[in-house]
Each structure stands twice: as structure tokens, then as C-alpha cells.
Design an enzyme around this catalytic site. Structure first.
Site, short mmCIF file in Angstrom:
data_model
loop_
_atom_site.label_atom_id
_atom_site.label_comp_id
_atom_site.label_asym_id
_atom_site.label_seq_id
_atom_site.Cartn_x
_atom_site.Cartn_y
_atom_site.Cartn_z
CE1 TYR A 63 -7.46 -27.09 12.48
CE2 TYR A 63 -9.32 -25.75 11.75
CZ TYR A 63 -8.81 -26.77 12.53
OH TYR A 63 -9.64 -27.47 13.38
CG HIS B 125 -5.81 -8.83 0.77
ND1 HIS B 125 -6.14 -9.08 -0.54
CD2 HIS B 125 -5.65 -7.48 0.86
CE1 HIS B 125 -6.17 -7.95 -1.21
NE2 HIS B 125 -5.87 -6.96 -0.39
NE ARG C 189 -2.85 -3.28 -1.89
CZ ARG C 189 -2.40 -4.17 -0.99
NH1 ARG C 189 -1.10 -4.30 -0.80
NH2 ARG C 189 -3.24 -4.91 -0.29
CG HIS D 117 -5.18 0.61 -3.23
ND1 HIS D 117 -4.51 0.37 -2.05
CD2 HIS D 117 -6.16 -0.32 -3.31
CE1 HIS D 117 -5.07 -0.67 -1.43
NE2 HIS D 117 -6.07 -1.10 -2.18
CE LYS E 117 -7.96 -1.72 4.81
NZ LYS E 117 -8.41 -1.80 3.41
NE ARG F 228 -3.79 -2.16 2.43
CZ ARG F 228 -3.56 -3.40 2.83
NH1 ARG F 228 -2.39 -3.72 3.34
NH2 ARG F 228 -4.50 -4.33 2.74
#
Length: 173
Positions: free
Chosen positions: A166, A156, A132, A129, A71, A44
Site C-alpha cells: 500500500y 531499507h 547509518r 556503515h 542493495k 552505503r
């Protein structure tokens, strides 16, 4: 979400990123180096502009961004390719006394406007942005990289709580 329509950041087609990078390489400006670093790391804008020297491991070729600057408020480790390392080396020569920022401006951190203006000089209808998005689309369409790796590269958070419980690796290797 039911009331307002989602508006996506304008992104360059991933096939145009090499042209954008070629144009940026011709520019010897702090904002050009920073933008190239952001694109190469799929970071970012604020993360790239705020990169600090103590986050860079030159020997391991890693950039470790602390949770406080992310973020999602989670530590994020980014492997640095050769070109990103070349940018870091160049920035060592531009280092400002008393600043721990890799991309310092005259006052403090390089502004978002400076990086955006640099991008608009070579790709007027694209956002930082949006690069990305270009990265993610390239990863899905051209590479065989698993989706989970691409999503972690973008820092993310996995919205599937069972999977997230997991999957605890950073998949760095």
C-alpha cells in the site's frame, strides 16, 4: 540466525557526528569529501563511492541512484542538503577526464579502504556503515520524523508485505 549471533557495525553516538564532520572538513582529500557526502546522505559506502555525474540533478538538488547500484535493487532518490551540494561543486573542479564518477581515484572508483582509513583518522572505533546507525538513532531520538521516512531515507525495504503493497510513495516531500 539461531546459530550465529548478530554483530552490529560499530557506530559513533549521533552526538559525536558533528565533531567527526568538523574534523573531516579540515581535510582536503578526496576520501574526506566522499566520506562527508556518505554521512550527509546516509548512503552505503559503495553507493557514495560509486556516485556518477549523471545521477546528480544540480538544479533539483537530488541524487537519483539507479536500481542496479542499490542493495535492494530499487531506484533511490536522495535530497541533497547545502553541504552535500558544496561537496558536489568541489568535486566538479576535481573531475577527471573520461571518468563519470563524482569521487574518482587514480585508477577508478575510490576504494572502501581509503574512506575507512579517513574515518579512522578521526574516529578509530567507528565503521562507515555505522554512520547509518548514527543517522537512524538520531532520527528516532531527536526528530519527529516518522519511522517510515527514516527507513526510506536509508533505502531499507519494508519487511511488512501488506504495508509495502500500500505504501508506494518515496516520501521525498
Amino acid at each position: 540466525r539461531k546459530v550465529s549471533k548478530v554483530v552490529h557495525h560499530p557506530a559513533a553516538p549521533f552526538a559525536d557526528i558533528p565533531r567527526i564532520m568538523t574534523e573531516l572538513r579540515k581535510k582536503d582529500h578526496l576520501s574526506s569529501y566522499c566520506l562527508r557526502f556518505i554521512i550527509l546522505t546516509a548512503a552505503r559506502s559503495g553507493e557514495g563511492r560509486g556516485a556518477k555525474w549523471n545521477e546528480i540533478d544540480l538544479e533539483a538538488k537530488l541524487w537519483s541512484i539507479p536500481a542496479a547500484r542499490m542493495k535492494a535493487e530499487r531506484n533511490h532518490v536522495v535530497p541533497l542538503c547545502d553541504e552535500a551540494m558544496q561537496i558536489i561543486t568541489t568535486m566538479k573542479n576535481w573531475r577527471r577526464p573520461g571518468s563519470d564518477l563524482v569521487f574518482p581515484s587514480v585508477r577508478a572508483q575510490l576504494s572502501d579502504v581509503a574512506v575507512t582509513n579517513m574515518l579512522h583518522s578521526v574516529a578509530p572505533d567507528v565503521t562507515v556503515h555505522g554512520c547509518r546507525t548514527s543517522f537512524r538513532t538520531w532520527g528516532a531520538e531527536i526528530t519527529s520524523t516518522p519511522s517510515a521516512v527514516m527507513e526510506l531515507a536509508l533505502a531499507h525495504v519494508n519487511q511488512n508485505q501488506v504495508e509495502a503493497a500500500y505504501q508506494r510513495s518515496d516520501l521525498l516531500d
